[in-house]
Scaffold this motif. Structure first.
Motif, PDB file in Angstrom:
ATOM      1  N   VAL A 182       0.860  -1.176   0.000  1.00 33.94           N
ATOM      2  CA  VAL A 182       0.000   0.000   0.000  1.00 33.94           C
ATOM      3  C   VAL A 182       0.897   1.227   0.000  1.00 33.94           C
ATOM      4  N   ASP A 183       0.795   2.017  -1.059  1.00 35.47           N
ATOM      5  CA  ASP A 183       1.568   3.246  -1.200  1.00 35.47           C
ATOM      6  C   ASP A 183       0.669   4.434  -0.911  1.00 35.47           C
ATOM      7  N   PHE A 184       1.031   5.203   0.112  1.00 40.61           N
ATOM      8  CA  PHE A 184       0.309   6.413   0.478  1.00 40.61           C
ATOM      9  C   PHE A 184       0.986   7.594  -0.216  1.00 40.61           C
ATOM     10  N   ILE A 193       2.166   1.226 -14.956  1.00 45.56           N
ATOM     11  CA  ILE A 193       1.460  -0.044 -14.756  1.00 45.56           C
ATOM     12  C   ILE A 193       1.111  -0.671 -16.101  1.00 45.56           C
ATOM     13  N   VAL A 194       0.519   0.114 -16.984  1.00 44.43           N
ATOM     14  CA  VAL A 194       0.118  -0.399 -18.301  1.00 44.43           C
ATOM     15  C   VAL A 194       1.339  -0.806 -19.127  1.00 44.43           C
ATOM     16  N   ALA A 195       2.400  -0.008 -19.085  1.00 43.99           N
ATOM     17  CA  ALA A 195       3.625  -0.337 -19.832  1.00 43.99           C
ATOM     18  C   ALA A 195       4.229  -1.652 -19.350  1.00 43.99           C
ATOM     19  N   GLY A 196       4.021  -1.968 -18.091  1.00 45.24           N
ATOM     20  CA  GLY A 196       4.524  -3.224 -17.536  1.00 45.24           C
ATOM     21  C   GLY A 196       3.577  -4.393 -17.739  1.00 45.24           C
ATOM     22  N   GLY A 197       2.494  -4.189 -18.473  1.00 46.96           N
ATOM     23  CA  GLY A 197       1.546  -5.260 -18.763  1.00 46.96           C
ATOM     24  C   GLY A 197       0.455  -5.426 -17.719  1.00 46.96           C
ATOM     25  N   GLY A 198       0.398  -4.514 -16.743  1.00 45.02           N
ATOM     26  CA  GLY A 198      -0.617  -4.605 -15.699  1.00 45.02           C
ATOM     27  C   GLY A 198      -1.888  -3.860 -16.057  1.00 45.02           C
ATOM     28  N   ARG A 199      -2.853  -4.005 -15.176  1.00 48.49           N
ATOM     29  CA  ARG A 199      -4.127  -3.302 -15.303  1.00 48.49           C
ATOM     30  C   ARG A 199      -4.379  -2.533 -14.027  1.00 48.49           C
ATOM     31  N   LEU A 200      -5.121  -1.439 -14.154  1.00 46.74           N
ATOM     32  CA  LEU A 200      -5.360  -0.545 -13.032  1.00 46.74           C
ATOM     33  C   LEU A 200      -6.847  -0.242 -12.905  1.00 46.74           C
ATOM     34  N   ALA A 227      -8.060  -5.985 -12.916  1.00 49.85           N
ATOM     35  CA  ALA A 227      -6.911  -5.244 -12.379  1.00 49.85           C
ATOM     36  C   ALA A 227      -6.426  -5.854 -11.071  1.00 49.85           C
ATOM     37  N   ARG A 228      -5.101  -5.850 -10.899  1.00 53.75           N
ATOM     38  CA  ARG A 228      -4.478  -6.255  -9.643  1.00 53.75           C
ATOM     39  C   ARG A 228      -3.894  -5.045  -8.927  1.00 53.75           C
ATOM     40  N   HIS A 229      -3.981  -3.875  -9.576  1.00 53.36           N
ATOM     41  CA  HIS A 229      -3.541  -2.602  -8.993  1.00 53.36           C
ATOM     42  C   HIS A 229      -4.771  -1.714  -8.863  1.00 53.36           C
ATOM     43  N   ILE A 230      -4.831  -0.973  -7.766  1.00 57.00           N
ATOM     44  CA  ILE A 230      -5.952  -0.065  -7.555  1.00 57.00           C
ATOM     45  C   ILE A 230      -5.419   1.280  -7.075  1.00 57.00           C
ATOM     46  N   ALA A 231      -5.995   2.337  -7.624  1.00 58.07           N
ATOM     47  CA  ALA A 231      -5.662   3.693  -7.185  1.00 58.07           C
ATOM     48  C   ALA A 231      -6.923   4.304  -6.590  1.00 58.07           C
ATOM     49  N   ILE A 232      -6.866   4.574  -5.301  1.00 56.06           N
ATOM     50  CA  ILE A 232      -7.971   5.244  -4.620  1.00 56.06           C
ATOM     51  C   ILE A 232      -7.650   6.732  -4.653  1.00 56.06           C
ATOM     52  N   ILE A 233      -8.448   7.495  -5.392  1.00 55.46           N
ATOM     53  CA  ILE A 233      -8.074   8.891  -5.644  1.00 55.46           C
ATOM     54  C   ILE A 233      -8.913   9.915  -4.891  1.00 55.46           C
ATOM     55  N   ASP A 234      -9.922   9.463  -4.171  1.00 53.98           N
ATOM     56  CA  ASP A 234     -10.776  10.420  -3.459  1.00 53.98           C
ATOM     57  C   ASP A 234     -10.435  10.562  -1.980  1.00 53.98           C
ATOM     58  N   GLY A 235      -9.349   9.914  -1.546  1.00 57.36           N
ATOM     59  CA  GLY A 235      -8.914  10.030  -0.160  1.00 57.36           C
ATOM     60  C   GLY A 235      -9.686   9.178   0.821  1.00 57.36           C
ATOM     61  N   GLN A 236     -10.651   8.403   0.336  1.00 51.31           N
ATOM     62  CA  GLN A 236     -11.497   7.577   1.194  1.00 51.31           C
ATOM     63  C   GLN A 236     -11.054   6.117   1.110  1.00 51.31           C
ATOM     64  N   TRP A 237     -10.368   5.650   2.154  1.00 55.14           N
ATOM     65  CA  TRP A 237      -9.869   4.274   2.162  1.00 55.14           C
ATOM     66  C   TRP A 237     -11.026   3.282   2.085  1.00 55.14           C
ATOM     67  N   ASP A 282      -3.064  -6.573  -5.415  1.00 55.50           N
ATOM     68  CA  ASP A 282      -1.625  -6.752  -5.183  1.00 55.50           C
ATOM     69  C   ASP A 282      -0.965  -5.464  -4.722  1.00 55.50           C
ATOM     70  N   ARG A 283      -1.443  -4.341  -5.258  1.00 59.52           N
ATOM     71  CA  ARG A 283      -0.840  -3.060  -4.910  1.00 59.52           C
ATOM     72  C   ARG A 283      -1.912  -1.980  -4.893  1.00 59.52           C
ATOM     73  N   VAL A 284      -1.841  -1.134  -3.863  1.00 60.65           N
ATOM     74  CA  VAL A 284      -2.789  -0.043  -3.701  1.00 60.65           C
ATOM     75  C   VAL A 284      -2.032   1.274  -3.730  1.00 60.65           C
ATOM     76  N   PHE A 285      -2.558   2.222  -4.490  1.00 62.15           N
ATOM     77  CA  PHE A 285      -2.065   3.594  -4.494  1.00 62.15           C
ATOM     78  C   PHE A 285      -3.157   4.421  -3.831  1.00 62.15           C
ATOM     79  N   HIS A 286      -2.901   4.847  -2.614  1.00 61.15           N
ATOM     80  CA  HIS A 286      -3.883   5.631  -1.854  1.00 61.15           C
ATOM     81  C   HIS A 286      -3.452   7.088  -1.922  1.00 61.15           C
ATOM     82  N   LEU A 287      -4.135   7.856  -2.770  1.00 59.82           N
ATOM     83  CA  LEU A 287      -3.786   9.251  -2.997  1.00 59.82           C
ATOM     84  C   LEU A 287      -4.740  10.137  -2.217  1.00 59.82           C
ATOM     85  N   PHE A 288      -4.166  11.091  -1.482  1.00 60.49           N
ATOM     86  CA  PHE A 288      -4.998  11.951  -0.648  1.00 60.49           C
ATOM     87  C   PHE A 288      -4.386  13.345  -0.569  1.00 60.49           C
TER      88      PHE A 288
END
Length: 145
Positions: free
Chosen positions: A3-5, A23-30, A83-93, A101-107
């Protein structure tokens, strides 16, 4: 899982597209998640035009075949694009994010209290590696914790 804050001091539209591109360049989905329709629309636009020489294939959830989208923008954590990657962009966990597999928690500053509480709550979670990123004076991201 990781989890990346990301404490935003720059506009989300400048921060998220490079993450999505890697993520996309590495073959992943978001999966990009926000409860705010206005924010989903704004990030949709920013993914179209963040760099003149790039294209990030993406769509809003429910507006076509979600399963084929490398980047899907949605109001919830249902990853219909696999997707195995998720970006939470509204600050609400959302605890459902721990299933990725990986979370991008942007706040931003408005959500810093909630982010701190989430950071502390995840301290005792099994198999969760937390990282805290902040921008330095030159605008580069540095791992602070």
């Amino acid at each position: 899982m990781q989890v990346d804050f990301y404490h935003l001091t720059a506009p989300l539209a400048r921060v998220l597209p490079p993450i999505a591109n890697r993520i996309v360049a590495g073959g992943g989905r978001l999966l990009i998640v926000s409860a705010s329709e206005d924010q989903r629309i704004a990030i949709d636009r920013s993914l179209w035009d963040y760099a003149p020489d790039s294209f990030l294939p993406h769509a809003q959830a429910g507006r076509g075949d979600d399963s084929v989208q490398p980047i899907l923008i949605a109001p919830d954590t249902l990853a219909d694009n696999g997707a195995r990657h998720i970006a939470i962009i509204d600050g609400q966990w959302r605890d459902d994010a721990l299933g990725f597999d990986r979370v991008f928690h942007l706040f931003d500053d408005e959500h810093i209290r909630e982010a701190r509480l989430t950071w502390k709550a995840l301290a005792d979670a099994n198999d969760v590696e937390r990282r805290y990123w902040k921008q330095n004076d030159e605008g580069r991201w540095e791992q602070a914790a």
